[in-house]
Design a protein around this motif. Structure first.
Motif, mmCIF file in Angstrom:
data_model
loop_
_atom_site.group_PDB
_atom_site.id
_atom_site.type_symbol
_atom_site.label_atom_id
_atom_site.label_comp_id
_atom_site.label_asym_id
_atom_site.label_seq_id
_atom_site.Cartn_x
_atom_site.Cartn_y
_atom_site.Cartn_z
ATOM 1 N N PRO A 75 35.171 27.153 44.811
ATOM 2 C CA PRO A 75 34.819 26.680 46.148
ATOM 3 C C PRO A 75 34.948 27.766 47.200
ATOM 4 O O PRO A 75 35.879 27.785 48.000
ATOM 5 N N GLY A 76 34.022 28.687 47.215
ATOM 6 C CA GLY A 76 34.063 29.767 48.193
ATOM 7 C C GLY A 76 33.193 30.912 47.736
ATOM 8 O O GLY A 76 32.398 30.788 46.796
ATOM 9 N N ILE A 77 33.340 32.032 48.400
ATOM 10 C CA ILE A 77 32.592 33.235 48.041
ATOM 11 C C ILE A 77 33.289 33.923 46.880
ATOM 12 O O ILE A 77 34.492 34.204 46.940
ATOM 13 N N VAL A 78 32.564 34.182 45.816
ATOM 14 C CA VAL A 78 33.091 34.932 44.675
ATOM 15 C C VAL A 78 32.456 36.316 44.730
ATOM 16 O O VAL A 78 31.279 36.491 44.425
ATOM 17 N N GLU A 79 33.242 37.280 45.157
ATOM 18 C CA GLU A 79 32.712 38.617 45.404
ATOM 19 C C GLU A 79 33.092 39.563 44.272
ATOM 20 O O GLU A 79 34.231 39.569 43.803
ATOM 21 N N THR A 80 32.126 40.365 43.860
ATOM 22 C CA THR A 80 32.343 41.374 42.835
ATOM 23 C C THR A 80 32.270 42.743 43.479
ATOM 24 O O THR A 80 31.259 43.093 44.082
ATOM 25 N N ASP A 81 33.351 43.530 43.372
ATOM 26 C CA ASP A 81 33.343 44.837 44.018
ATOM 27 C C ASP A 81 32.681 45.879 43.129
ATOM 28 O O ASP A 81 32.183 45.579 42.039
ATOM 29 N N LEU A 82 32.679 47.118 43.582
ATOM 30 C CA LEU A 82 31.931 48.173 42.895
ATOM 31 C C LEU A 82 32.493 48.524 41.536
ATOM 32 O O LEU A 82 31.798 49.154 40.725
ATOM 33 N N VAL A 83 33.744 48.155 41.262
ATOM 34 C CA VAL A 83 34.293 48.409 39.932
ATOM 35 C C VAL A 83 34.401 47.137 39.111
ATOM 36 O O VAL A 83 34.962 47.140 38.017
ATOM 37 N N GLY A 84 33.857 46.040 39.644
ATOM 38 C CA GLY A 84 33.745 44.832 38.835
ATOM 39 C C GLY A 84 34.821 43.796 39.036
ATOM 40 O O GLY A 84 34.774 42.746 38.402
ATOM 41 N N THR A 85 35.824 44.038 39.875
ATOM 42 C CA THR A 85 36.861 43.045 40.111
ATOM 43 C C THR A 85 36.277 41.883 40.916
ATOM 44 O O THR A 85 35.613 42.090 41.925
ATOM 45 N N GLN A 86 36.565 40.662 40.485
ATOM 46 C CA GLN A 86 36.074 39.483 41.188
ATOM 47 C C GLN A 86 37.181 38.883 42.043
ATOM 48 O O GLN A 86 38.310 38.683 41.582
#
Length: 428
Positions: A181-192
């Motif tokens: 329930p929200g924004i699931v963000e993936t950074d440049l090294v793949g961490t969610q």
């Protein structure tokens, strides 16, 4: 725990494989585009396997037509998939004057996935086989708003219960998907990371919500997963441009454009519930004022009804149903409120019709499902009234197909998509 997902930053249809929160190669190294590192044969294999799962039953000739492959290439890849145990032959179809045509389909018992619908009050975890048929389900929580720690405990308990009941198939589990329930963000090294600002949760590493499991874990926003499963198997199937709205306690959106669910640069696309419907309007849980969710979320609608002096019993589904029943019975306050809700939802969706020019607009979630069931014609008229005439004449309005199972089913698709794209095979 191993976490594997597809990086929406990769900029290709097939994405980039992320393992344990890190991309391959290591951070700092340049990674070629997926199209240069994935063999043509693997991509053709992915296309065929996806079509087999989508169609459930098809033929080698149909697969060649759907994918643009030669008949020989399609036949060879199908043979490989049969050898791997992912596909099976299912008898014959009669042909016009020729030999019977062999039908193929996914081997349902070859693999299972788990999709978990994570809400603020608990979780619904469902087991699916390779044909995306639900095998089992487990609920945890559901009464009060819970902290992230309690939600993580619910997830563990649900998985444990499913494991206990499905021990003979547990070795075929290829992954777990989380609809969040929200924004699931993936950074440049793949961490969610999950950003659930409206719930008052701190930023959370997705790994912390589903730890101590020995299969890949995937995560995505729940509204996007609803759009994904509707696009694969539901009322947005074979549709390249659609809007899939989700209205519950929160309000979300999945945008299907050019046949893909839009993610944006960091997977935040579709936060429609926190666009402004009214300047200096009602306070929203996100901290702003006048958001779509502040008017069309379940708690907002029920609160507005109570403000008229009504005293509905219960909350959530019960209170919303009471409102609609009162409006149908001629209660003027209830009728006036439902008319405002329909007009506001029409305005919010009409703007989206102007922005995205969809072929279809789907309305789901337990609030959305109840509204479209009771007021479908009124909703369509309101959307058209608030859209430009041309795009307003180019869409059709539908309920979602999957209703309450949408997020869990969409989450169950995440491991399956990885199997299709990456060529995993289950043990045994």
């Amino acid at each position: 725990m191993t976490t594997i997902h597809h990086d929406p930053l990769a900029g290709t249809k097939y994405g980039r494989l992320i393992v344990n929160g890190r991309s391959d190669p290591r951070p700092g190294q340049v990674m070629p585009e997926a199209s240069t590192v994935t063999s043509l044969r693997q991509r053709n294999r992915s296309l065929l396997l996806k079509q087999i799962i989508l169609r459930q039953e098809t033929t080698r000739a149909e697969l060649a037509h759907l994918t643009g492959l030669s008949a020989a290439s399609a036949a060879n890849i199908v043979a490989e998939l049969i050898d791997e145990g992912l596909v099976e032959e299912r008898g014959n179809r009669s042909s016009q004057g020729g030999r019977p045509i062999t039908v193929v389909g996914p081997r349902a018992d070859r693999a299972i996935t788990i999709g978990i619908d994570v809400g603020e009050r608990g979780v619904a975890a469902e087991v699916f086989d390779l044909s995306m048929t639900r095998v089992d389900r487990e609920f945890r929580g559901g009464q009060i708003e819970e902290s992230p720690d309690l939600i993580a405990a619910d997830i563990r308990a649900a998985i444990d219960a499913l494991r206990d009941r499905n021990g003979d198939r547990w070795g075929d589990l290829i992954g777990i998907g989380l609809g969040l329930p929200g924004i699931v963000e993936t950074d440049l090294v793949g961490t969610q990371t999950l950003y659930a600002q409206s719930l008052g949760w701190p930023a959370l590493d997705v790994v912390d919500l589903c730890s101590a499991v020995d299969v890949p874990v995937f995560a995505e926003n729940g509204a996007k997963l609803q759009a994904r499963v509707e696009h694969w198997f539901g009322n947005a199937r074979d549709c390249d441009h659609a809007l899939v709205a989700m209205l519950g306690r929160g309000v979300g959106l999945g945008i299907i454009t050019a046949g893909e669910v839009a993610t944006g640069s960091r997977s935040a696309a579709g936060e429609w519930g926190h666009t402004t419907l009214m300047l200096d309007g009602e306070p929203c849980r996100c901290g702003n004022r006048g958001c779509v969710e502040a008017y069309l979320g379940a708690d907002a609608i029920v609160h507005r009804w109570r403000d008229t002096g009504a005293q509905p019993s219960g909350s959530g589904w019960t209170a919303l149903t009471s409102l609609i029943e009162a409006a149908d019975a001629g209660d003027p306050a209830a009728a006036d409120l439902t008319a405002h809700v329909i007009d506001e939802l029409g305005a919010a969706l009409g703007s989206l019709v102007n922005l995205f020019n969809p072929e279809r607009v789907l309305i789901g979630g337990w609030v959305g499902g109840r509204l479209i069931e009771a007021y479908r014609d009124e909703l369509e008229a309101a959307i058209v009234a608030h859209a430009l005439p041309r795009p307003g004449s180019q869409f059709t309005l539908h309920p979602t197909h999957f209703a309450g199972d949408a997020v869990a089913a969409g989450a169950g698709l995440l491991p399956l998509e990885a199997l299709i794209v990456s060529g995993w095979s289950t043990a045994g």
